[in-house]
Write a protein that holds these residues in place. Structure first.
Motif, PDB file in Angstrom:
ATOM      1  N   UNK A  14       0.816  -1.222   0.000  1.00 55.60           N
ATOM      2  CA  UNK A  14       0.000   0.000   0.000  1.00 55.60           C
ATOM      3  C   UNK A  14       0.847   1.269   0.000  1.00 55.60           C
ATOM      4  N   UNK A  15       2.178   1.111   0.076  1.00 59.74           N
ATOM      5  CA  UNK A  15       3.054   2.277   0.074  1.00 59.74           C
ATOM      6  C   UNK A  15       3.202   2.937   1.429  1.00 59.74           C
ATOM      7  N   UNK A  16       2.727   2.257   2.476  1.00 58.86           N
ATOM      8  CA  UNK A  16       2.813   2.823   3.818  1.00 58.86           C
ATOM      9  C   UNK A  16       4.196   2.617   4.436  1.00 58.86           C
ATOM     10  N   UNK A  17       4.901   1.565   4.005  1.00 63.55           N
ATOM     11  CA  UNK A  17       6.236   1.263   4.524  1.00 63.55           C
ATOM     12  C   UNK A  17       7.239   1.272   3.380  1.00 63.55           C
ATOM     13  N   UNK A  18       8.440   1.769   3.654  1.00 66.28           N
ATOM     14  CA  UNK A  18       9.542   1.759   2.695  1.00 66.28           C
ATOM     15  C   UNK A  18      10.313   0.449   2.797  1.00 66.28           C
ATOM     16  N   UNK A  19      11.228   0.219   1.851  1.00 64.37           N
ATOM     17  CA  UNK A  19      12.117  -0.939   1.918  1.00 64.37           C
ATOM     18  C   UNK A  19      12.921  -0.910   3.212  1.00 64.37           C
ATOM     19  N   UNK A  20      13.355   0.271   3.613  1.00 62.11           N
ATOM     20  CA  UNK A  20      14.157   0.404   4.824  1.00 62.11           C
ATOM     21  C   UNK A  20      13.374  -0.048   6.047  1.00 62.11           C
ATOM     22  N   UNK A  21      12.126   0.313   6.103  1.00 58.36           N
ATOM     23  CA  UNK A  21      11.315  -0.088   7.256  1.00 58.36           C
ATOM     24  C   UNK A  21      11.098  -1.599   7.282  1.00 58.36           C
ATOM     25  N   UNK A  22      10.888  -2.193   6.110  1.00 62.50           N
ATOM     26  CA  UNK A  22      10.742  -3.643   6.032  1.00 62.50           C
ATOM     27  C   UNK A  22      12.056  -4.309   6.422  1.00 62.50           C
ATOM     28  N   UNK A  23      13.177  -3.742   5.963  1.00 65.02           N
ATOM     29  CA  UNK A  23      14.504  -4.264   6.310  1.00 65.02           C
ATOM     30  C   UNK A  23      14.725  -4.228   7.819  1.00 65.02           C
ATOM     31  N   UNK A  24      14.249  -3.190   8.464  1.00 66.70           N
ATOM     32  CA  UNK A  24      14.371  -3.097   9.920  1.00 66.70           C
ATOM     33  C   UNK A  24      13.637  -4.237  10.616  1.00 66.70           C
ATOM     34  N   UNK A  25      12.576  -4.724  10.014  1.00 69.65           N
ATOM     35  CA  UNK A  25      11.853  -5.849  10.593  1.00 69.65           C
ATOM     36  C   UNK A  25      12.677  -7.142  10.506  1.00 69.65           C
ATOM     37  N   UNK A  26      13.533  -7.240   9.469  1.00 73.04           N
ATOM     38  CA  UNK A  26      14.460  -8.378   9.373  1.00 73.04           C
ATOM     39  C   UNK A  26      15.509  -8.263  10.468  1.00 73.04           C
ATOM     40  N   UNK A  52      18.543   4.743   2.532  1.00 70.74           N
ATOM     41  CA  UNK A  52      17.619   5.852   2.380  1.00 70.74           C
ATOM     42  C   UNK A  52      16.197   5.403   2.623  1.00 70.74           C
ATOM     43  N   UNK A  53      15.296   6.303   2.512  1.00 74.11           N
ATOM     44  CA  UNK A  53      13.900   5.988   2.734  1.00 74.11           C
ATOM     45  C   UNK A  53      13.129   5.876   1.431  1.00 74.11           C
ATOM     46  N   UNK A  54      13.848   5.626   0.337  1.00 76.45           N
ATOM     47  CA  UNK A  54      13.166   5.499  -0.949  1.00 76.45           C
ATOM     48  C   UNK A  54      12.525   4.125  -1.062  1.00 76.45           C
ATOM     49  N   UNK A  55      11.577   4.037  -1.900  1.00 80.22           N
ATOM     50  CA  UNK A  55      10.864   2.775  -2.093  1.00 80.22           C
ATOM     51  C   UNK A  55      11.341   2.116  -3.336  1.00 80.22           C
TER      52      UNK A  55
END
Length: 55
Positions: A14-26, A52-55
């Motif tokens: 949905x574009x609510x989370x960036x790749x960086x945020x998902x990576x932080x979950x790892x 960065x915070x790019x998607x």
């Protein structure tokens, strides 16, 4: 699949989370590196590096 996989995938799709945020979950152990790949479509790479915070 981890119990949070679908929720995190939904946020990313949905574009609510960036790749960086998902990576932080790892990094936090919430999802696996393989689940990251399924969500964002690429390998997580070096999880010790920031980004960065790019998607």
């Amino acid at each position: 699949m981890s119990k949070n996989y679908e929720k995190i995938k939904n946020y990313y799709d949905k574009g609510l989370w960036s790749k960086t945020r998902v990576k932080n979950m790892v990094i936090k152990g919430v999802i696996t590196a393989e689940e990251y790949k399924l969500i964002v479509g690429e390998y997580v790479g070096d999880i010790s590096m920031g980004g960065g915070y790019s998607r």
